[in-house]
Design an enzyme around this catalytic site. Structure first.
Site, PDB file in Angstrom:
ATOM      1  N   GLY A   1      74.176 -30.512  29.466  1.00 21.30           N
ATOM      2  CA  GLY A   1      73.914 -30.028  28.115  1.00 21.30           C
ATOM      3  C   GLY A   1      72.554 -29.369  28.075  1.00 21.30           C
ATOM      4  N   GLY A   2      72.175 -28.902  26.917  1.00 20.01           N
ATOM      5  CA  GLY A   2      70.891 -28.242  26.757  1.00 20.01           C
ATOM      6  C   GLY A   2      69.729 -29.226  26.778  1.00 20.01           C
TER       7      GLY A   2
ATOM      8  CB  SER B   1      71.569 -31.833  24.439  1.00 20.58           C
ATOM      9  OG  SER B   1      71.691 -32.247  25.784  1.00 20.58           O
ATOM     10  N   GLY B   2      70.234 -35.046  24.299  1.00 20.44           N
ATOM     11  CA  GLY B   2      70.599 -36.456  24.310  1.00 20.44           C
ATOM     12  C   GLY B   2      71.223 -36.925  25.612  1.00 20.44           C
ATOM     13  CE  LYS B   3      70.297 -32.729  29.906  1.00 21.97           C
ATOM     14  NZ  LYS B   3      69.477 -32.158  28.831  1.00 21.97           N
ATOM     15  CB  SER B   4      67.801 -38.788  29.488  1.00 22.13           C
ATOM     16  OG  SER B   4      67.587 -37.749  30.418  1.00 22.13           O
TER      17      SER B   4
ATOM     18  CG  HIS C   1      62.480 -40.033  30.523  1.00 17.83           C
ATOM     19  ND1 HIS C   1      63.807 -39.911  30.830  1.00 17.83           N
ATOM     20  CD2 HIS C   1      62.180 -38.969  29.742  1.00 17.83           C
ATOM     21  CE1 HIS C   1      64.290 -38.820  30.266  1.00 17.83           C
ATOM     22  NE2 HIS C   1      63.315 -38.223  29.605  1.00 17.83           N
TER      23      HIS C   1
ATOM     24  CD  GLU D   1      57.811 -41.977  39.300  1.00 19.66           C
ATOM     25  OE1 GLU D   1      56.829 -41.489  39.903  1.00 19.66           O
ATOM     26  OE2 GLU D   1      57.724 -42.503  38.179  1.00 19.66           O
TER      27      GLU D   1
END
Length: 172
Positions: free
Chosen positions: A6-7, A10-13, A47, A59
């Site tokens: 998604g952009g 957009s709420g992906k994470s 995050h 990481e």
């Protein structure tokens, strides 16, 4: 494997984290972001706070497959966030398009062969204007090809819009 695209913002994470928290107890978060400026450092901290202490975090900006092999045993799910940052990291290391797509293929093949569940997050960057410069077009094209490769291998593909998941592909 679940692929979420998604952009930006957009709420992906958030969706990926919520799904993993609901369905898994032993979780590994594989972050590809590098804190190259203050803004990115703040985003990384946000995050980390969203995940909480029950997540094991690795990481790694480049050697994704190697880190999964090293740290992925004993976890139920690996959340990889995100493909486009990994791709950007590979581009800045002056990798060729073929080398980058070979890395994507290694990643997809490793996910298919690993019994661990995966949630993979990526940005959809190909829905806007054509970038004005060659590097931007190269990034857009490689992102599209990488997303297609991962989506083809995924059991579930979700497109996020304004925090709302749209299921594009679900297990039969």
């Amino acid at each position: 494997m679940i692929f979420i695209t998604g952009g930006c913002r957009s709420g992906k994470s958030r969706f990926a984290l919520d799904h993993a928290d609901r369905h898994f107890s032993r979780k590994l978060y594989l972050a590809t972001c590098e804190a190259l400026d203050e803004d990115m450092a703040q985003r990384i901290e946000q995050h980390k706070k969203m995940r909480g202490p029950e997540w094991k975090t690795i990481e790694e900006p480049i050697k994704i497959v190697e880190r999964i092999k090293e740290y992925g045993e004993g976890v139920e799910v690996i959340l990889m966030d995100c493909i486009t940052l990994w791709l950007s990291n590979l581009l800045t290391r002056e990798k060729t398009d073929q080398e980058i797509m070979d890395e994507m293929t290694r990643f997809v093949e490793m996910m298919k062969q690993t019994p661990t569940s995966f949630i993979v997050v990526s940005n959809e960057v190909g829905m806007g204007i054509v970038p004005a410069d060659p590097l931007g077009r190269r990034f857009r094209d490689l992102s599209g090809m990488a997303n297609q490769k991962i989506a083809a291998a995924a059991n579930t593909v979700i497109f996020m819009v304004s925090g709302i998941p749209i299921f594009l592909k679900s297990p039969a």
